[in-house]
Design a protein around this motif. Structure first.
Motif, mmCIF file in Angstrom:
data_model
loop_
_atom_site.group_PDB
_atom_site.id
_atom_site.type_symbol
_atom_site.label_atom_id
_atom_site.label_comp_id
_atom_site.label_asym_id
_atom_site.label_seq_id
_atom_site.Cartn_x
_atom_site.Cartn_y
_atom_site.Cartn_z
ATOM 1 N N VAL A 1 -8.754 -10.400 -5.379
ATOM 2 C CA VAL A 1 -8.093 -8.983 -5.549
ATOM 3 C C VAL A 1 -6.374 -8.610 -6.492
ATOM 4 O O VAL A 1 -5.753 -9.812 -6.388
ATOM 5 C CB VAL A 1 -7.856 -8.472 -3.668
ATOM 6 N N SER A 2 -6.551 -7.980 -7.137
ATOM 7 C CA SER A 2 -5.902 -7.164 -7.861
ATOM 8 C C SER A 2 -4.579 -6.504 -7.337
ATOM 9 O O SER A 2 -3.785 -6.545 -7.322
ATOM 10 C CB SER A 2 -6.274 -6.905 -9.159
ATOM 11 N N SER A 3 -5.595 -5.633 -6.213
ATOM 12 C CA SER A 3 -4.528 -4.469 -6.079
ATOM 13 C C SER A 3 -4.919 -4.011 -4.073
ATOM 14 O O SER A 3 -6.188 -3.769 -4.891
ATOM 15 C CB SER A 3 -3.661 -3.817 -7.008
ATOM 16 N N ALA A 4 -4.285 -3.562 -3.666
ATOM 17 C CA ALA A 4 -4.317 -3.005 -2.408
ATOM 18 C C ALA A 4 -4.128 -1.655 -2.346
ATOM 19 O O ALA A 4 -2.880 -1.334 -2.337
ATOM 20 C CB ALA A 4 -4.525 -4.353 -1.317
ATOM 21 N N ILE A 5 -5.227 -0.528 -2.474
ATOM 22 C CA ILE A 5 -4.783 1.194 -2.391
ATOM 23 C C ILE A 5 -4.837 1.498 -1.405
ATOM 24 O O ILE A 5 -5.643 1.945 -0.389
ATOM 25 C CB ILE A 5 -5.358 1.965 -3.010
ATOM 26 N N ILE A 6 -3.116 1.717 -1.044
ATOM 27 C CA ILE A 6 -2.593 2.502 0.078
ATOM 28 C C ILE A 6 -2.443 3.901 -0.074
ATOM 29 O O ILE A 6 -2.920 4.414 -1.099
ATOM 30 C CB ILE A 6 -1.345 1.713 0.754
ATOM 31 N N GLY A 7 -3.048 5.007 1.468
ATOM 32 C CA GLY A 7 -2.525 5.982 1.210
ATOM 33 C C GLY A 7 -2.130 6.627 1.929
ATOM 34 O O GLY A 7 -2.031 6.044 3.385
ATOM 35 N N SER A 8 -0.414 7.625 1.411
ATOM 36 C CA SER A 8 0.460 7.616 2.087
ATOM 37 C C SER A 8 1.325 9.228 2.216
ATOM 38 O O SER A 8 0.904 9.067 1.191
ATOM 39 C CB SER A 8 1.989 6.504 2.262
ATOM 40 N N SER A 9 1.415 9.476 3.380
ATOM 41 C CA SER A 9 2.013 11.146 3.510
ATOM 42 C C SER A 9 3.933 10.794 3.812
ATOM 43 O O SER A 9 3.898 12.161 3.300
ATOM 44 C CB SER A 9 1.698 11.728 4.487
ATOM 45 N N ARG A 10 3.983 9.860 3.718
ATOM 46 C CA ARG A 10 5.490 9.434 3.897
ATOM 47 C C ARG A 10 6.334 8.014 3.179
ATOM 48 O O ARG A 10 5.550 7.464 2.990
ATOM 49 C CB ARG A 10 5.772 9.634 4.981
ATOM 50 N N PRO A 11 7.163 8.633 2.853
ATOM 51 C CA PRO A 11 8.166 7.324 1.812
ATOM 52 C C PRO A 11 7.830 6.239 2.840
ATOM 53 O O PRO A 11 7.815 5.425 2.264
ATOM 54 C CB PRO A 11 9.075 8.245 1.299
ATOM 55 N N ALA A 12 8.226 6.936 3.830
ATOM 56 C CA ALA A 12 8.339 5.626 4.529
ATOM 57 C C ALA A 12 7.109 4.065 5.150
ATOM 58 O O ALA A 12 7.461 2.909 5.061
ATOM 59 C CB ALA A 12 9.090 5.880 6.181
ATOM 60 N N GLN A 13 6.359 4.767 4.976
ATOM 61 C CA GLN A 13 4.721 4.239 4.996
ATOM 62 C C GLN A 13 4.931 3.318 3.549
ATOM 63 O O GLN A 13 4.624 2.318 3.538
ATOM 64 C CB GLN A 13 4.112 5.540 5.009
ATOM 65 N N VAL A 14 5.126 4.014 2.615
ATOM 66 C CA VAL A 14 4.953 2.947 1.653
ATOM 67 C C VAL A 14 6.335 2.142 1.372
ATOM 68 O O VAL A 14 5.617 0.824 1.203
ATOM 69 C CB VAL A 14 5.523 3.875 0.230
ATOM 70 N N GLU A 15 7.263 2.348 1.701
ATOM 71 C CA GLU A 15 8.421 1.558 2.167
ATOM 72 C C GLU A 15 7.626 0.023 2.652
ATOM 73 O O GLU A 15 7.622 -1.128 3.102
ATOM 74 C CB GLU A 15 8.951 1.692 2.448
ATOM 75 N N GLU A 16 7.366 0.524 3.598
ATOM 76 C CA GLU A 16 6.817 -0.657 4.972
ATOM 77 C C GLU A 16 5.751 -1.060 4.596
ATOM 78 O O GLU A 16 5.518 -2.607 4.361
ATOM 79 C CB GLU A 16 6.687 -0.182 6.850
ATOM 80 N N ASN A 17 4.739 -0.714 3.966
ATOM 81 C CA ASN A 17 3.334 -0.883 3.464
ATOM 82 C C ASN A 17 3.987 -2.202 2.171
ATOM 83 O O ASN A 17 2.943 -3.190 2.469
ATOM 84 C CB ASN A 17 2.340 -0.231 3.505
ATOM 85 N N SER A 18 4.411 -2.086 1.506
ATOM 86 C CA SER A 18 5.160 -2.760 -0.101
ATOM 87 C C SER A 18 5.581 -4.168 1.179
ATOM 88 O O SER A 18 5.864 -4.817 -0.022
ATOM 89 C CB SER A 18 6.166 -1.570 -0.633
ATOM 90 N N LYS A 19 5.895 -4.038 1.801
ATOM 91 C CA LYS A 19 6.814 -5.505 2.152
ATOM 92 C C LYS A 19 5.543 -6.065 2.259
ATOM 93 O O LYS A 19 6.256 -7.670 2.812
ATOM 94 C CB LYS A 19 7.307 -5.271 3.571
ATOM 95 N N ALA A 20 4.134 -5.768 2.755
ATOM 96 C CA ALA A 20 3.006 -6.839 3.122
ATOM 97 C C ALA A 20 3.412 -8.445 1.875
ATOM 98 O O ALA A 20 2.519 -8.909 1.807
ATOM 99 C CB ALA A 20 2.110 -6.396 3.303
ATOM 100 N N ILE A 21 3.439 -8.224 0.605
ATOM 101 C CA ILE A 21 3.655 -8.932 -0.246
ATOM 102 C C ILE A 21 3.731 -10.114 -0.744
ATOM 103 O O ILE A 21 4.056 -10.948 -0.920
ATOM 104 C CB ILE A 21 4.316 -8.584 -2.203
#
Length: 323
Positions: free
Chosen positions: A277-297
């Motif tokens: 896997v090179s990248s996991a593509i998320i879908g977000s409607s709020r910036p907070a979701q992007v920030e939370e999901n980014s911490k998975a790395i």
């Protein structure tokens, strides 16, 4: 942010990518979409994925990214699905590929597309016609790399063989659905074939349309404001809203809590455990979701945790793939 090479190519993409399916241009306002894209860029996400079949999404994503240096991000889009009533307004013929590339460039407001992907396999067009058209677009500088989405292992192998025989630029990626519930790419040899042919996986729906965030509870109603409560998007999530799946999700949430993380971060880390896997593509409607999901790395799952995860997932009965 962390980055991985896209297959055997020299292109590096962020481990978390931002997509636009069912969100930007439709269910999410342009203002909210731009806020998510800006947050993603600020967090170091450089991989942004869209498609000509996502209503309004290309224009929204291109408009939000235009304020940044073009060389600083990787812009991906796709084609295959009908764009009009005519017999040639769909598929992967040379005519449709050339015309839709120009149309996407205009909507995106850019001179080139980093990754141009065949959204599905076209049984009505010879593969060599499709691959030659993609190669010509690369020679013209209108696209830099080409990839596919939801192609089988056999289709990927055939395309790779034709590219080698005709000395064409190779495909570099495959975009399949992949999450804890939908794992056909493991069982049907897609992961192995992609590794063999040098294609990186940029997977979509890693959070199972939001079910793997833990917001849907067994025995409870659908929360207001969620994807399942939206008539424009609930058709893609209904297959996940089963008692066995939601019970499983509840157990996974408890395991994530033991690890001191959220279920969404846990589910994304589970995806990123795969070296293919090179990248996991998320879908977000709020910036907070992007920030939370980014911490998975930063979350690394131990062999023991992976074993416990498999034990939980084994309780789910057959899951019909959403392909």
């Amino acid at each position: 942010m962390k980055y991985r090479k896209l297959g055997k190519s020299g292109l590096k993409v962020s481990e978390i990518g931002l997509g636009s399916w069912l969100t930007y241009g439709s269910a999410t306002s342009e203002e909210d979409a731009k806020a998510c894209i800006v947050k993603a860029y600020d967090l170091g996400i450089n991989f942004f994925d869209t498609s000509n079949s996502y209503p309004g999404a290309e224009a929204v994503m291109g408009g939000a990214l235009k304020e940044y240096p073009r060389s600083s991000y990787v812009l991906a889009t796709k084609l295959f699905f009908p764009q009009g009533p005519g017999p040639n307004d769909r598929g992967l013929s040379r005519k449709h590929i050339m015309e839709q590339c120009e149309a996407s460039l205009k909507r995106l407001g850019t001179d080139y597309i980093d990754l141009y992907q065949c959204h599905r396999f076209d049984n009505e067009t010879p593969i060599d016609e499709t691959l030659r058209a993609l190669d010509d677009l690369q020679a013209q500088g209108k696209i830099l790399y080409s990839g596919v989405s939801e192609w089988s292992a056999a289709q990927i192998a055939e395309a790779s063989g034709i590219s080698q025989r005709l000395n064409l630029r190779p495909l570099v990626s495959n975009q399949p659905i992949y999450n804890m519930f939908e794992r056909y790419i493991e069982k049907e040899g897609v992961i192995g074939q992609c590794q063999q042919e040098g294609l990186g996986l940029v997977v979509f729906s890693p959070l199972a349309q939001g079910v793997l965030t833990g917001k849907y509870k067994p025995g409870q109603g659908i929360p207001a404001g969620t994807r399942a409560a939206n008539d424009q998007t609930n058709w893609v999530i209904n297959s996940y809203l089963r008692e066995d799946v939601l019970n499983c999700t509840a157990e996974l949430s408890e395991l994530a809590a033991e690890l001191g993380t959220t279920l969404s971060q846990f589910a994304l880390a589970w995806i990123l455990r795969q070296p293919a896997v090179s990248s996991a593509i998320i879908g977000s409607s709020r910036p907070a979701q992007v920030e939370e999901n980014s911490k998975a790395i930063d979350l690394v799952l131990s062999p023991e945790t992976l074993e416990r995860t498999e034990a939980i997932l084994s309780k789910i009965s057959h899951f019909a793939p959403m392909r």
